[in-house]
Scaffold this active site. Structure first.
Site, PDB file in Angstrom:
ATOM      1  N   SER A  25     149.339   9.680  -3.896  1.00  0.00           N
ATOM      2  CA  SER A  25     147.908   9.561  -3.512  1.00  0.00           C
ATOM      3  C   SER A  25     147.537  10.510  -2.398  1.00  0.00           C
ATOM      4  CB  SER A  25     147.789   8.196  -3.052  1.00  0.00           C
ATOM      5  OG  SER A  25     146.502   7.793  -2.828  1.00  0.00           O
ATOM      6  N   ASN A  26     146.466  10.364  -1.520  1.00  0.00           N
ATOM      7  CA  ASN A  26     146.260  11.327  -0.600  1.00  0.00           C
ATOM      8  C   ASN A  26     145.415  10.532   0.578  1.00  0.00           C
ATOM      9  OD1 ASN A  26     143.131  11.209  -0.965  1.00  0.00           O
ATOM     10  ND2 ASN A  26     143.737  11.832  -3.104  1.00  0.00           N
ATOM     11  N   PRO A  27     145.195  10.966   1.625  1.00  0.00           N
ATOM     12  CA  PRO A  27     144.720  10.194   2.843  1.00  0.00           C
ATOM     13  C   PRO A  27     143.346  10.112   2.805  1.00  0.00           C
ATOM     14  CG  PRO A  27     145.507  12.281   3.730  1.00  0.00           C
ATOM     15  CD  PRO A  27     145.425  12.441   2.018  1.00  0.00           C
ATOM     16  N   ALA A  92     138.593  11.718  -3.790  1.00  0.00           N
ATOM     17  CA  ALA A  92     139.619  12.717  -3.764  1.00  0.00           C
ATOM     18  C   ALA A  92     140.669  12.443  -5.147  1.00  0.00           C
ATOM     19  CB  ALA A  92     140.320  12.597  -2.544  1.00  0.00           C
TER      20      ALA A  92
END
Ligand code: PMT
Length: 212
Positions: A25-27, A92
């Site tokens: 995933s990403n922040p 994102a």
């Protein structure tokens, strides 16, 4: 007001499961996308928000569809796209996913060799191909170098009307923070700098610019 006009917005990260306890995933916190959805609601649009997993409160009066991974997000965005007047892709999206999700927990020693990655669909590029006259399609660009060049390339490749570029190498802006700084580029050559500000103010300014 814009009561009969529909605004479709994506927000937050996607989550691509590797096994039962790990994911890619990403922040992204969803703050920028939710601020845009909230601004669209204030302007009287009928808003559909497609949200990845975030820790934000649902916005009253906005039809929110929660998804987890890129394929689910693609399906929701495509389902709502044709009837939307303004479409903003702020999520994102993970560019890759594991080919197969393994059930259970992969053993530490087997982990590195067991992740076989495949490319996710480019959701925005697909929407750009479907775009009809009268629809306004806006993308985001998360860049850490060659800012204007990379953003303008995405603007063209994805057939967008506008792209909102943010410098994600600046820890006080972009991912997770309450503030951002945006450079807007349009397909007709306009360039607008929106200086550092809280995301809700930037959302207002983005709408002002793309609707001028
Ligand atoms: O959520 P916050 O914490 O508030 O942070 C906001 C943000 C930094 C996530 C946001 O401002 C932002 O930059 N969103 C876009 C992130 C991104 O994926 O950028 P990109 O340059 O990799 O992608 C370009 C565009 O293509 C984006 O509109 C993206 O949604 C879209 N994309 C990317 C990959 C993919 N497989 N499908 C897509 O549709």
């Amino acid at each position: 007001m814009n009561k009969n006009l529909k605004c479709l917005i994506s927000a937050g990260p996607t989550r691509e499961w590797v096994d039962s306890v790990r994911f890619i995933s990403n922040p992204s916190s969803g703050k920028m996308g939710y601020a845009l959805a909230s601004e669209a609601k204030k302007r009287g649009y009928s808003v559909v928000l497609v949200s990845g997993p975030v820790r934000l409160d649902k916005i009253e009066g906005i039809s929110t569809h929660f998804v987890e991974n890129a394929k689910e997000m693609e399906l929701e965005m495509t389902n709502h796209f044709d009837s939307a007047n303004i479409i903003i892709m702020c999520a994102a999206v993970s560019d890759h996913r594991p080919k197969n999700k393994k059930s259970g927990k992969i053993k530490k020693n087997d982990f590195a060799k067991s992740i076989d990655l495949v490319e996710n669909p480019d959701i925005l590029k697909g929407l750009g191909k479907r775009k009809k006259k009268g629809q306004l399609l806006v993308g985001f660009a998360a860049e850490a170098e060659n800012f204007a060049q990379n953003a303008k390339q995405k603007l063209i490749q994805k057939n967008l009307d506008w792209i909102a570029m943010n410098d994600i190498s600046n820890p006080s802006h972009g991912f997770g923070s309450d503030h951002n700084e945006i450079f807007l580029y349009s397909s007709t050559g306009e360039e607008v700098k929106l200086k550092s500000a809280p995301k809700n103010l930037l959302a207002k300014q983005i709408f002002e610019e793309i609707l001028k």
